[in-house]
Design an enzyme around this catalytic site. Structure first.
Site, PDB file in Angstrom:
ATOM      1  CG  HIS A  74       7.924   7.155  14.130  1.00  0.00           C
ATOM      2  ND1 HIS A  74       8.407   6.095  14.861  1.00  0.00           N
ATOM      3  CD2 HIS A  74       8.145   6.850  12.826  1.00  0.00           C
ATOM      4  CE1 HIS A  74       8.909   5.188  14.039  1.00  0.00           C
ATOM      5  NE2 HIS A  74       8.751   5.619  12.800  1.00  0.00           N
ATOM      6  CD  GLU A  82       8.856  -9.731  11.846  1.00  0.00           C
ATOM      7  OE1 GLU A  82       9.081  -9.534  13.055  1.00  0.00           O
ATOM      8  OE2 GLU A  82       8.988  -8.852  10.964  1.00  0.00           O
ATOM      9  CB  ILE A  90       9.934   2.205  -2.559  1.00  0.00           C
ATOM     10  CG1 ILE A  90      10.445   1.039  -3.434  1.00  0.00           C
ATOM     11  CG2 ILE A  90       8.446   2.454  -2.775  1.00  0.00           C
ATOM     12  CD1 ILE A  90      10.290   1.240  -4.915  1.00  0.00           C
ATOM     13  NE  ARG A 112       5.032  -6.560  13.699  1.00  0.00           N
ATOM     14  CZ  ARG A 112       5.699  -5.425  13.841  1.00  0.00           C
ATOM     15  NH1 ARG A 112       7.003  -5.399  13.573  1.00  0.00           N
ATOM     16  NH2 ARG A 112       5.079  -4.327  14.241  1.00  0.00           N
ATOM     17  CG  HIS A 143      -1.033   9.849   7.368  1.00  0.00           C
ATOM     18  ND1 HIS A 143      -0.267   9.798   8.507  1.00  0.00           N
ATOM     19  CD2 HIS A 143      -0.638   8.805   6.605  1.00  0.00           C
ATOM     20  CE1 HIS A 143       0.555   8.767   8.432  1.00  0.00           C
ATOM     21  NE2 HIS A 143       0.346   8.140   7.285  1.00  0.00           N
ATOM     22  CD  GLU A 144      -2.204   4.380   7.173  1.00  0.00           C
ATOM     23  OE1 GLU A 144      -0.973   4.230   7.092  1.00  0.00           O
ATOM     24  OE2 GLU A 144      -2.970   3.496   7.616  1.00  0.00           O
ATOM     25  CB  THR A 153       4.126   8.473  10.165  1.00  0.00           C
ATOM     26  OG1 THR A 153       4.914   7.997   9.076  1.00  0.00           O
ATOM     27  CG2 THR A 153       4.395   9.955  10.363  1.00  0.00           C
ATOM     28  N   GLY A 203      11.984   0.031   3.673  1.00  0.00           N
ATOM     29  CA  GLY A 203      12.289   0.242   5.087  1.00  0.00           C
ATOM     30  C   GLY A 203      13.307   1.359   5.271  1.00  0.00           C
TER      31      GLY A 203
END
Length: 348
Positions: free
Chosen positions: A47, A199, A291, A204, A67-68, A44, A267
Site C-alpha cells: 500500500h 479463492e 482480529i 493462489r 516491518h517484518e 501494508t 480481512g
C-alpha cells in the site's frame, strides 16, 4: 561496521520507492540496533509503495519501509536490560503506550495510542535498523531467518485461526493471499478437517493445495455455499475464517457456517458492508471475532512453538527469495500482480 547502509525508502509522496544509501542509525535510550538477516514484504508495504489513499494520510516521506524482520542485535542503547549483542531477534510492530485503559488491562494489541513500527517510524528494509527494546522478541536459534521474519503476520493468522477450538473442526477460509495461506497452515497443523478454501486466483488456489487445503473453490465459477454444504453433508462448516476483505466472501461465509458456529474476521473491507445481521448472525447464534494485531506476548509464544514443532507447512508460502534489495521493484510488481505468496529479502 560501515557507517553507511542501503535501504528501500519512500522518498516522495508518489508511486514507488527508491534504493538509497543512508547513515547507519544509532540506538538511543531504550533502543537496540539490529543487523537485518531477513525481511519480508507485507500488504501494508505494498500500500505504501502504491501510495494508496491510506498511505497518503499516514506516511510521511522520506521514510524507510518494512516491518517484518529477523536480525541480530549489534548494539544496545542506554538503559536496555535483558537484550545483548548477538541475540537473534524479531520485532513486534505494535509500539504500545502501556498507560491507556486497554494496556492497563493487559490488552496491548488494542492499545489506544498504538504506533506501528515501519509505518509511523523508519522500518527494516535496510541493512540495519533501530528498534524499541520493548518490542524485541528473542528467537530460538533453530528457526531459520526466512521463517523468523514471518512471525508477525503468522501471529495474525494464529489469532484468527485459534480464536476458538479448531482441532477436529471443519473450516472455510475465504482468501488465499499470504495471510490466508498462513491461516491454512495453522489450521492444518492444529488438526482442522476438512479445510475448504475459496479463492478466485488460480495461482493462489494452487498454493493453497500445496500448503494443505483439502478442498479449493473458485468463487467466480462455483457456488461457494453449495460446495461447502455438499462437502459437509449439508451441515455447514464449524468455523469460518475471513482473510479476503471481500464483502461477497463475507456473506458467503456467513451463509456456509453452521448454526452456533464460530467466525473470525481478519480481512479489511473497502468501507461499510451491508449484512443481514438477523438471519446470518443473530438467529444463527454465531460467535464472531474481530482480529487485529497479535496478543502480546501470548501469540508470539504460540507462533514460536508452532515453528519449532516442524508441523507448519510454510515452505510453499515463501514463493520468492531475493538476495539483498537490488530487485525490490520486481518484487513489488510481482506482489501487485498477485503472483506471489510471501516475498523475502535475504541479507544473511
Amino acid at each position: 561496521m560501515s557507517e553507511k547502509m542501503v535501504a528501500i525508502m519512500k522518498t516522495k509522496p508518489e508511486y514507488g520507492a527508491e534504493l538509497v544509501e543512508v547513515d547507519v542509525p544509532k540506538p538511543g535510550p531504550g533502543e537496540v540496533l539490529i543487523k537485518i538477516l531477513a525481511t519480508s514484504i507485507c500488504g501494508t508495504d505494498l500500500h505504501i509503495y502504491e501510495w494508496n489513499e491510506w498511505a497518503q494520510t499516514r506516511i510521511r516521506p522520506p521514510q524507510i519501509m518494512g516491518h517484518e524482520v529477523a536480525g541480530e542485535v549489534v548494539e544496545v542503547g542506554p538503559g536496555v536490560e535483558g537484550i545483548e549483542v548477538g541475540d537473534y531477534v524479531s520485532v513486534e510492530t505494535h509500539i504500545v503506550c502501556g498507560k491507556c485503559y486497554a494496556c492497563k488491562r493487559g490488552q496491548y494489541h488494542v492499545c489506544q495510542n498504538t504506533k506501528i513500527f515501519g509505518v509511523d517510524t523508519d522500518g527494516v528494509f535496510a541493512e540495519y535498523a533501530v528498534v524499541p527494546a520493548q518490542n524485541v522478541w528473542k528467537n530460538p536459534k533453530n528457526i531459520p531467518p526466512e521463517y523468523a521474519t514471518l512471525q508477525e503476520p503468522l501471529g495474525n493468522a494464529v489469532d484468527t485461526v485459534l480464536a476458538g477450538p479448531i482441532a477436529g473442526k471443519s473450516v472455510l477460509i475465504t482468501g488465499a493471499g499470504p495471510l490466508g495461506l498462513l491461516g491454512i497452515a495453522v489450521a492444518k497443523a492444529s488438526g482442522a478437517y476438512p479445510v475448504i478454501v475459496s479463492e478466485p486466483s488460480e495461482f493462489r488456489r494452487n498454493l493453497a493445495k500445496k500448503v494443505g487445503a483439502d478442498y479449493v473453490i473458485n468463487p467466480f465459477e462455483e457456488d461457494v455455499v453449495k460446495e461447502v454444504m455438499d462437502i459437509t453433508d449439508g451441515n455447514g462448516v464449524d468455523v469460518f475464517l475471513e482473510f479476503s476483505g471481500a464483502p461477497k466472501a463475507l456473506e458467503q461465509g456467513l451463509q456456509a457456517v453452521t448454526p452456533a458456529g464460530r467466525v473470525s474476521l481478519l480481512g479489511l473491507f473497502p468501507g461499510k458492508v451491508s449484512i443481514d445481521f438477523n438471519n446470518l448472525i443473530i438467529f444463527k447464534a454465531l460467535t464472531v471475532y474481530g482480529i487485529t494485531g497479535r496478543h502480546l506476548w501470548e501469540t508470539w509464544y504460540t507462533v514460536s512453538r508452532l515453528l519449532q514443532s516442524g508441523k507448519l507447512n510454510i515452505d510453499p508460502i515463501i514463493t520468492h527469495k531475493y538476495k539483498g534489495f537490488d530487485k525490490y521493484e520486481e518484487a513489488f510488481e510481482l506482489m501487485r500482480a498477485g503472483k506471489t505468496g510471501k516475498v523475502v529479502f535475504m541479507l544473511k
